[in-house]
Motif scaffolding. Structure first.
Motif, PDB file in Angstrom:
ATOM      1  N   MET A   1       0.839  -1.199   0.000  1.00 37.03           N
ATOM      2  CA  MET A   1       0.000   0.000   0.000  1.00 37.03           C
ATOM      3  C   MET A   1       0.866   1.238   0.000  1.00 37.03           C
ATOM      4  SD  MET A   1      -3.139  -1.059   2.489  1.00 37.03           S
ATOM      5  CE  MET A   1      -4.142   0.367   2.143  1.00 37.03           C
ATOM      6  N   LYS A   2       1.729   1.355  -0.998  1.00 39.75           N
ATOM      7  CA  LYS A   2       2.515   2.575  -1.168  1.00 39.75           C
ATOM      8  C   LYS A   2       2.010   3.251  -2.431  1.00 39.75           C
ATOM      9  CE  LYS A   2       5.349   1.131   2.094  1.00 39.75           C
ATOM     10  NZ  LYS A   2       5.155   1.612   3.466  1.00 39.75           N
ATOM     11  N   PRO A   3       1.814   4.555  -2.393  1.00 40.61           N
ATOM     12  CA  PRO A   3       1.304   5.223  -3.588  1.00 40.61           C
ATOM     13  C   PRO A   3       2.327   5.182  -4.715  1.00 40.61           C
ATOM     14  CG  PRO A   3       1.917   6.823  -1.919  1.00 40.61           C
ATOM     15  CD  PRO A   3       2.040   5.469  -1.284  1.00 40.61           C
ATOM     16  N   ARG A  41      -3.490   2.464  -4.858  1.00 37.15           N
ATOM     17  CA  ARG A  41      -3.194   2.667  -6.288  1.00 37.15           C
ATOM     18  C   ARG A  41      -4.459   2.635  -7.149  1.00 37.15           C
ATOM     19  NH1 ARG A  41       2.880   1.451  -7.820  1.00 37.15           N
ATOM     20  NH2 ARG A  41       3.800   1.741  -5.794  1.00 37.15           N
ATOM     21  N   ARG A 186     -21.906   0.164  12.202  1.00 37.85           N
ATOM     22  CA  ARG A 186     -21.187   0.507  13.425  1.00 37.85           C
ATOM     23  C   ARG A 186     -21.136   2.032  13.517  1.00 37.85           C
ATOM     24  NH1 ARG A 186     -15.579  -2.205  11.929  1.00 37.85           N
ATOM     25  NH2 ARG A 186     -15.953  -0.657  10.337  1.00 37.85           N
TER      26      ARG A 186
ATOM     27  N   ARG B 128      10.115  -0.745  -0.343  1.00 41.09           N
ATOM     28  CA  ARG B 128       8.844  -1.408  -0.656  1.00 41.09           C
ATOM     29  C   ARG B 128       8.103  -0.636  -1.755  1.00 41.09           C
ATOM     30  NH1 ARG B 128       4.886  -5.828   0.356  1.00 41.09           N
ATOM     31  NH2 ARG B 128       2.951  -4.841  -0.254  1.00 41.09           N
ATOM     32  N   ALA B 129       8.198   0.685  -1.716  1.00 39.03           N
ATOM     33  CA  ALA B 129       7.502   1.480  -2.733  1.00 39.03           C
ATOM     34  C   ALA B 129       8.057   1.167  -4.118  1.00 39.03           C
ATOM     35  CB  ALA B 129       7.632   2.968  -2.420  1.00 39.03           C
ATOM     36  N   GLU B 132       6.773  -2.160  -5.191  1.00 40.52           N
ATOM     37  CA  GLU B 132       5.377  -2.079  -5.657  1.00 40.52           C
ATOM     38  C   GLU B 132       5.306  -1.435  -7.044  1.00 40.52           C
ATOM     39  OE1 GLU B 132       2.349  -0.644  -3.001  1.00 40.52           O
ATOM     40  OE2 GLU B 132       3.259  -1.620  -1.268  1.00 40.52           O
ATOM     41  N   ASP B 133       6.137  -0.411  -7.268  1.00 36.44           N
ATOM     42  CA  ASP B 133       6.161   0.209  -8.601  1.00 36.44           C
ATOM     43  C   ASP B 133       6.533  -0.831  -9.657  1.00 36.44           C
ATOM     44  OD1 ASP B 133       5.581   2.634  -7.444  1.00 36.44           O
ATOM     45  OD2 ASP B 133       7.632   3.416  -7.557  1.00 36.44           O
ATOM     46  N   ASP B 289       0.766  -5.809   3.169  1.00 38.47           N
ATOM     47  CA  ASP B 289      -0.093  -4.709   3.591  1.00 38.47           C
ATOM     48  C   ASP B 289      -1.488  -5.241   3.884  1.00 38.47           C
ATOM     49  OD1 ASP B 289      -1.554  -4.822   1.156  1.00 38.47           O
ATOM     50  OD2 ASP B 289      -0.090  -3.501   0.193  1.00 38.47           O
ATOM     51  N   MET B 291      -4.371  -4.899   2.453  1.00 38.91           N
ATOM     52  CA  MET B 291      -5.132  -5.494   1.341  1.00 38.91           C
ATOM     53  C   MET B 291      -4.625  -6.896   1.039  1.00 38.91           C
ATOM     54  SD  MET B 291      -6.002  -2.519  -1.373  1.00 38.91           S
ATOM     55  CE  MET B 291      -4.320  -2.282  -1.888  1.00 38.91           C
ATOM     56  N   LEU B 716     -10.444  -2.404   5.651  1.00 41.76           N
ATOM     57  CA  LEU B 716     -11.073  -2.239   6.974  1.00 41.76           C
ATOM     58  C   LEU B 716     -12.228  -1.247   6.986  1.00 41.76           C
ATOM     59  CD1 LEU B 716      -8.023  -2.607   9.351  1.00 41.76           C
ATOM     60  CD2 LEU B 716      -9.968  -4.147   9.064  1.00 41.76           C
ATOM     61  N   ALA B 717     -12.542  -0.662   5.830  1.00 41.94           N
ATOM     62  CA  ALA B 717     -13.781   0.127   5.760  1.00 41.94           C
ATOM     63  C   ALA B 717     -14.959  -0.791   5.480  1.00 41.94           C
ATOM     64  CB  ALA B 717     -13.668   1.201   4.678  1.00 41.94           C
TER      65      ALA B 717
END
Lengths: 282, 794
Positions: A1-3, A41, A186, B128-129, B132-133, B289, B291, B716-717
């Motif tokens: 979860m890195k942009p 992303r 909730r 890590r970024a 992911e890229d 992460d 997700m 988690l939403a």
């Protein structure tokens, strides 16, 4: 979860911000929706224009019959504002239902209105209060009524290169009654159903009613049929029932993970009854 | 006492048993000084990210990683095939689950991906970024295949077969048939039937799984920092599958931010991370992460059950008969297998009651979803909810009070030792005492009166009970007999240092539950020191005694006993050398509050610091023919019973909004019997935390999937965990039936809360809805499901 990589700019005036917009730029206000989508992303803009340094976008004021709320005003400021409590009590009642304190500390009214989530509270409040959105662009500033602002699912009257500078709602009149009813899985979750009710009364009778529903369609949904069913009548079992029946045509909910459209319609009717009974008892 | 040489932890003058002593690690954690795996940074360390299958079932026709390999910061890109060349595949079956099958599994998909989220390509980069890229630059040519997602249809003739060599998607089937079930149903005054559905959910540890693997080719040494519940199990697994000697693998587990059974398995992304460090010869960190965690962590609990119960006119349960189906993903999880959950359902259902006739079928099927395996209270929530809902249903059919029907069927408190209809051996349980204690806490008559009054104004409140048993402290009968490298024993080493402090090392691990506090209290008591003199060491295969770790509520019952026995041994060593120094018989001496004292008078003779000083620095003053020892290790494994069963009873009080379907939890009460209570505060918080996880299953948590096997709420939403604002007060009471298999007498307490809560809440909701003719047999009880039961929505 890195942009994904992005460029970043922090203008100090509205004009500077507008000059940076256009192309693949996205505004960063409170970041409570945007940062999550960046990290997942789901969005990857070239440029983030951080408007948090633009002082003129914050603050709450009253000018004649209008409450003006700067676009960068945090939900927490609305929640604590004496002006909002006195002059826009519908917003005061709705704001504590927005997520959790940490999110309300950062989230902004402009961000919420611009994102236009149909399940969010503030877009529904704005429409229930028949307010307006002040928009700045390279051609200057313009005002769009709430009814014209929300066009479709996450679709608004905001054009490319524009940003919201303020929200305006009319000062509450002495013969107006307000109620917010919402049901969420909730505390702090988006509502499965909810109504923002703004009712103008004339003695025991309803003069006009603006009932706006969240999670009931692609935009905040103004129930015109329900409003018409109430107008001219006292709030009683019969008029509540007529308003509830009208929701069949007024609303256009869709299925989601928590509930089907049919359940949402049912819940909208339950919220309607609760809001109207509270107004009648007030 | 001088005449009684046998010393136990129960008769010590300075006992910390049964006291709510603060946890030794709490200050460190509250000051933000904890060391979680992600806090560790090794020199030259790189970071892994995985490209995961976007499809539930798809062939991988080709992979083009050229662009990813050329991306900024990238140290390497590896496919499943490349990883498999270093690592032997694994098979997640236990031999004592007869007939179970599961094919060899590789850390990453090779030619075919079998669930959405299966790792396919590993990318390693400086950050890590960047990793992911680069993942986004990997091109995979997929050919999507029909998927078998719906477990109920996985055995249909036209279902896609996930492992073609098996011909169908059946992993395992077990049948239990005791007594004469058909005759019992024929004789019954009342037969009740229900179909239950329990939603698939997952553990959602606040700290995700975390690993840093570091390969030193000079010594062929693999060091793995990992957030895990079983360091020695992982050591054995890494060694076996990478062809290393076990002493060349060191697993270090620092602080753990919640585990709940999620962190005690073999995950492909973690095994592959070890391969990556061998390929790159640099330390590799991998932290999934949130997700990723939703599709890569184990899931649990998805069951559909058709069940019926035969009951006599006096409320006596004559028979239970049920058919349970569960879907476990495309493989059985290694090494614990994905068969234990349903096995527990088959073993435990009806366990609190005297039942003679019992028939059950359990089927475990493969499907194209994430793997399911053991999560807190494995099987118990399913077994207890089914059993207790049937009991309430029967009471209702007979017009009998729900407490009364339980009282008539619970195994009598004087019947022990005994066994259940499924052969579970019970040492000593206390169902009736627990029920009586609970009724002393709950104003049952008052709640019933309130229920009547409230109904008149359209308010629907309900009261639900659940009686239960809990498996704790398992012997080798749980996993060891099935061939898994999972130790049922655990060890504790105690060492007195030169200043009289006590160093305690144990194979169990601290997950935030308080294992270190329990070890400290037992060791302090057994030796005679104050807890501030104790340093606890856990979570390092190189320096702690060999042990199974933390799972199945075993830490207190097993390592606690080892600490007691090691404490006795060290105490004897201290008193022996002190006796020489003091020219006194050791049996006339005792150790209290960090000093050797005269047993009779309690007068201090010599401090432990002085004993340490002499032993370590001035051994020349001791007799030449005498060698002192101030270190002792003891191990413990349950021997008398396969499991140390515990029991408990829950009561839930709810209010259902019959217009919105919302369930409000008003109050909650639990009485549990976990044997000797070492630390009441920790036991009660285990119960409360457990109940809250059970509430998650009852009302909120469910992994929702599209027909194509896509997880719809993997964040988690949208995936709803229980939150503080909705939680009721939870009042906890204790009954104590000590474990006869140990001196300490302690059993486990970690899972009963989770095991009982779904049953109690289901019964409470149905009790509330009874006058409206609605009945739910599904978890979670979402507002929509409540409204559907009430006929208020489609």
């Amino acid at each position: 979860m890195k942009p994904a990589p992005f460029n970043y700019a922090k203008p100090s005036s509205v004009d500077e911000a507008i000059a940076l917009l256009g192309g693949d730029a996205t505004l960063l206000a409170g970041g409570q929706s945007l940062v999550a989508t960046l990290n997942m992303r789901l969005s990857a803009p070239d440029l983030l224009v951080d408007i948090n340094g633009i002082g003129e976008l914050s603050g709450i004021s009253v000018d004649g019959g209008t409450v003006r709320i700067g676009a960068l005003t945090r939900h927490r400021e609305l929640e604590r504002s004496e002006v909002i409590a006195a002059q826009a009590p519908l917003i005061a009642e709705a704001v504590p239902l927005i997520a959790h304190p940490a999110i309300r500390n950062r989230g902004t009214i402009g961000g919420s209105i611009a994102f236009a989530d149909p399940a969010a509270e503030l877009p529904a409040c704005l429409l229930a209060l028949d307010g307006a959105v002040e928009i700045a662009g390279s051609g200057g500033r313009r005002k769009v009524s709430a009814g014209e602002f929300f066009r479709g699912l996450y679709d608004t009257a905001l054009e490319e290169g524009e940003l919201i500078t303020a929200i305006e709602v009319p000062v509450a009149a002495g013969n107006q009654r307000f109620a917010v009813e919402e049901v969420a899985r909730r505390h702090g979750d988006y509502g499965m159903a909810g109504v923002m009710a703004s009712v103008t009364v004339n003695g025991a009778a309803v003069e006009a009613a603006r009932l706006v529903y969240l999670a009931a369609g692609g935009t905040p949904m103004l129930a015109e049929g329900a409003g018409a069913a109430l107008a001219g009548n006292a709030i009683d079992e019969a008029s509540i029932g007529a308003a509830q029946s009208a929701l069949q045509d007024d609303l256009d909910p869709f299925d989601d993970m928590n509930s089907t459209a049919a359940t949402k319609l049912h819940l909208a009717r339950v919220m309607t009854e609760r809001a109207l009974k509270r107004i009648a008892g007030a | 006492m001088a005449d009684s040489p046998v010393v136990t932890v129960h008769d010590r003058p300075n006992s910390y048993i049964g006291r709510s002593v603060p946890r030794p690690n709490v200050q460190r954690l509250l000051h933000g000084r904890g060391t979680f795996t992600d806090d560790i940074k090794l020199p030259r360390m790189v970071h892994a990210a995985y490209l995961r299958s976007p499809f539930a079932h798809a062939d991988i026709k080709s992979i083009n990683a050229d662009a990813a390999k050329a991306a900024p910061g990238v140290a390497g890109v590896f496919t499943g095939k490349e990883i498999a060349e270093l690592c032997e595949p694994y098979v997640g079956v236990l031999t004592h689950l007869e007939g179970m099958r599961s094919p060899p599994q590789y850390p990453m998909a090779i030619d075919r991906a079998r669930w959405q989220g299966e790792p396919v390509v590993a990318v390693v980069a400086e950050t890590r970024a960047q990793a992911e890229d680069a993942v986004e630059l990997v091109e995979v040519d997929w050919a999507e295949l029909p998927a078998a997602c719906d477990m109920s249809a996985a055995l249909d003739a036209d279902a896609p077969v996930i492992h073609e060599e098996y011909g169908n998607n059946l992993c395992w089937e077990r049948i239990v048939d005791e007594g004469d079930v058909d005759a019992a149903f024929d004789q019954a005054a009342v037969v009740v039937e229900d179909e239950f559905t329990f939603g698939r959910h997952t553990g959602v540890t606040l700290e995700p799984r975390s690993i840093i693997s570091s390969w030193d080719p000079s010594e062929e040494q693999l060091t793995v920092y990992m957030s895990t519940q079983g360091p020695h199990m992982l050591q054995a697994i890494f060694a076996k599958h990478f062809g290393l000697e076990e002493h060349r693998v060191r697993v270090i587990c620092k602080d753990v931010g919640g585990a709940f059974g999620i962190k005690v398995h073999t995950y492909g992304d973690e095994i592959a991370t070890a391969a990556l460090t061998m390929l790159l010869k640099r330390p590799v960190k991998f932290i999934p992460d949130r997700m990723e965690s939703f599709t890569a962590d184990i899931h649990a609990r998805h069951h559909t059950i058709k069940a019926r119960m035969a009951v006599a006119g006096d409320g006596k349960i004559l028979a239970i008969d049920f058919d349970d189906l569960t879907g476990i993903g495309p493989y059985s999880m290694y090494p614990r297998s994905s068969g234990i959950e349903i096995n527990q359902v088959l073993n435990l259902t009806g366990g609190p009651y005297t039942i003679e006739n019992y028939r059950a079928r359990g089927r475990v099927v493969f499907q194209n979803k994430p793997l399911m395996c053991q999560y807190r209270a494995v099987g118990h929530p399913i077994a207890t909810a089914m059993q207790e809902a049937l009991v309430d249903h029967a009471a209702q059919a007979l017009g009998m009070d729900v407490v009364e029907i339980r009282a008539r069927n619970l195994i009598p408190d004087d019947a022990y030792p005994t066994k259940s209809v499924t052969g579970m051996l019970f040492d000593k349980l206390s169902h009736h005492a627990a029920k009586d204690k609970l009724l002393g806490m709950v104003d049952y008559a008052g709640l019933r009166a309130d229920q009547e009054t409230a109904r008149e104004s359209g308010i629907y409140r309900g009261i639900g009970f659940a009686c239960m048993i809990e498996v704790t402290s398992p012997s080798p009968m749980f996993y060891g007999v099935g061939g898994a490298p999972i130790s049922a024993q655990d060890g504790v080493t105690l060492r007195l240092d030169a200043k009289g402090n006590l160093i305690v090392a144990s194979g169990v691990t601290e997950q935030g539950q308080g294992a270190e506090a329990v070890l400290s209290q037992v060791a302090a008591t057994a030796v005679g020191v104050t807890p501030d003199k104790i340093k606890i060491i856990t979570g390092d295969t190189e320096i702690t005694p060999y042990g199974g770790g933390t799972w199945a509520s075993r830490g207190t019952g097993i390592a606690g006993e080892a600490a007691a026995q090691a404490g006795h041994a060290l105490r004897d060593q201290i008193l022996e050398v002190a006796g020489i120094m003091l020219q006194s018989e050791p049996r006339k001496l005792d150790i209290r509050d960090n000093a050797v004292v005269d047993t009779d008078t309690g007068n201090e003779r010599i401090s432990l610091a002085e004993v340490g000083r002499v032993v370590y620095y001035r051994a020349d003053t001791l007799p030449k023919d005498y060698q002192s020892e101030l270190i002792a290790t003891r191990h413990h494994v349950p021997k008398k019973f396969p499991f140390a069963f515990t029991n408990g009873i829950h009561c839930s009080h709810v209010e259902v909004d019959v217009d919105t379907g919302m369930v409000k939890l008003l109050n909650y009460w639990v009485v549990e019997d976990c044997g000797t209570v070492i630390n009441p505060l920790l036991v009660e918080e285990q119960v409360r935390g457990g109940v809250i996880q059970g509430i998650g299953g009852a009302l909120y948590e469910e992994c929702l999937y599209s027909d194509e096997g896509q997880l719809l709420n993997g964040n988690l939403a949208d995936y709803l965990v229980p939150m503080a604002a909705e939680m009721p007060d939870i009042e906890v009471g204790h009954v104590t039936s000590p474990n006869s298999d140990s001196e300490l007498g302690a059993k486990g307490a970690g899972e009963g809360g989770t095991g009982g809560a779904p049953a109690a809440i289901l019964n409470a909701v149905n009790d509330a809805l009874l006058p409206l003719g609605a009945r739910l047999t599904v978890n979670p009880m979402t507002p929509e499901r409540v409204l559907r039961a009430l006929g208020k929505t489609e």
